[in-house]
Motif scaffolding. Structure first.
Motif, PDB file in Angstrom:
ATOM      1  N   HIS A   1      -2.103   1.856  -8.802  1.00  0.00           N
ATOM      2  CA  HIS A   1      -1.293   1.626  -7.496  1.00  0.00           C
ATOM      3  C   HIS A   1      -2.192   2.634  -6.486  1.00  0.00           C
ATOM      4  O   HIS A   1      -2.225   2.274  -5.260  1.00  0.00           O
ATOM      5  CB  HIS A   1      -0.036   2.527  -7.957  1.00  0.00           C
ATOM      6  CG  HIS A   1       0.861   2.339  -6.379  1.00  0.00           C
ATOM      7  ND1 HIS A   1       1.341   1.024  -6.129  1.00  0.00           N
ATOM      8  CD2 HIS A   1       1.459   3.392  -5.663  1.00  0.00           C
ATOM      9  CE1 HIS A   1       2.345   1.510  -5.077  1.00  0.00           C
ATOM     10  NE2 HIS A   1       2.364   2.891  -4.907  1.00  0.00           N
TER      11      HIS A   1
ATOM     12  N   GLU B   1       6.604   8.348   1.056  1.00  0.00           N
ATOM     13  CA  GLU B   1       5.445   7.469   1.486  1.00  0.00           C
ATOM     14  C   GLU B   1       6.128   6.607   2.219  1.00  0.00           C
ATOM     15  O   GLU B   1       5.651   6.070   3.274  1.00  0.00           O
ATOM     16  CB  GLU B   1       4.778   7.075   0.357  1.00  0.00           C
ATOM     17  CG  GLU B   1       3.560   6.635   0.335  1.00  0.00           C
ATOM     18  CD  GLU B   1       2.895   6.150  -0.852  1.00  0.00           C
ATOM     19  OE1 GLU B   1       1.783   7.006  -1.120  1.00  0.00           O
ATOM     20  OE2 GLU B   1       3.183   5.255  -1.569  1.00  0.00           O
TER      21      GLU B   1
ATOM     22  N   HIS C   1       7.092  -0.201  -5.556  1.00  0.00           N
ATOM     23  CA  HIS C   1       7.948   1.408  -5.976  1.00  0.00           C
ATOM     24  C   HIS C   1       9.025   0.842  -6.684  1.00  0.00           C
ATOM     25  O   HIS C   1       9.239   1.581  -7.682  1.00  0.00           O
ATOM     26  CB  HIS C   1       8.148   2.151  -4.555  1.00  0.00           C
ATOM     27  CG  HIS C   1       6.899   2.746  -4.088  1.00  0.00           C
ATOM     28  ND1 HIS C   1       6.938   3.170  -2.632  1.00  0.00           N
ATOM     29  CD2 HIS C   1       5.770   2.837  -4.206  1.00  0.00           C
ATOM     30  CE1 HIS C   1       5.764   3.781  -2.282  1.00  0.00           C
ATOM     31  NE2 HIS C   1       4.799   3.284  -3.461  1.00  0.00           N
TER      32      HIS C   1
HETATM   33 FE1  FEO Z   1       1.752   6.818  -3.756  1.00  0.00          FE
HETATM   34 FE2  FEO Z   1       2.773   3.909  -3.181  1.00  0.00          FE
HETATM   35  O1  FEO Z   1       2.661   5.708  -3.956  1.00  0.00           O
END
Ligand code: FEO
Length: 133
Positions: free
Chosen positions: A117, A62, A81
């Motif tokens: 999140h 990501e 994160h």
């Molecule tokens: Fe999909 Fe920002 O975690």
């Protein structure tokens, strides 16, 4: 029985990311199911390790995508994160030392963190990334 039921409301509109989020849901549900069925501590700890590894890999994918598309809120996103990974690693140490065991309270924390999140942080990048698709 599932702790988390995936629905389209959690989709960020990017197949690779949705699939990874579904993977996280599957692992948390697996932990819930094994805990409910009284599986051995070592078994639960192994699945928790898998959750930590999978989460780290997902965050890396990501974050790489967010950098690629010059996402303006990257730093804040990465901070969230990092805090979560820190928490997973500290829980792992506590499980390994036998201080705590995997409980419904911990599973609810994982569930709430993940869904909040996705809904409140991940979904914010959808519109930004869409412009480049
Ligand atoms: Fe999909 Fe920002 O975690």
């Amino acid at each position: 029985m599932e702790l988390i039921k995936w629905t389209d409301q959690y989709s960020v509109g990017i197949t690779e990311i949705d699939n990874q989020h579904k993977g996280l849901v599957i692992i948390i549900n697996e932990l819930f199911s094994y805990m409910s069925n009284g599986k051995a501590k070592e078994h639960l700890n192994n699945i928790f390790d898998h959750l930590t590894d999978y989460t780290e890999k997902h965050f890396l994918v990501e974050e790489t995508m967010l950098i690629k598309y010059a996402y303006p809120d990257y730093d804040q996103h990465k901070f969230e994160h990092s805090k979560f990974i820190e928490k997973l690693k500290s829980l792992k140490l506590e499980f390994e030392s036998g201080k705590i065991t995997i409980s419904l309270e911990i599973l609810n924390f994982l569930k709430d963190w993940l869904l909040n999140h996705i809904l409140n942080t991940d979904k914010k990048y959808s519109a930004h990334i869409e412009k480049y698709q």
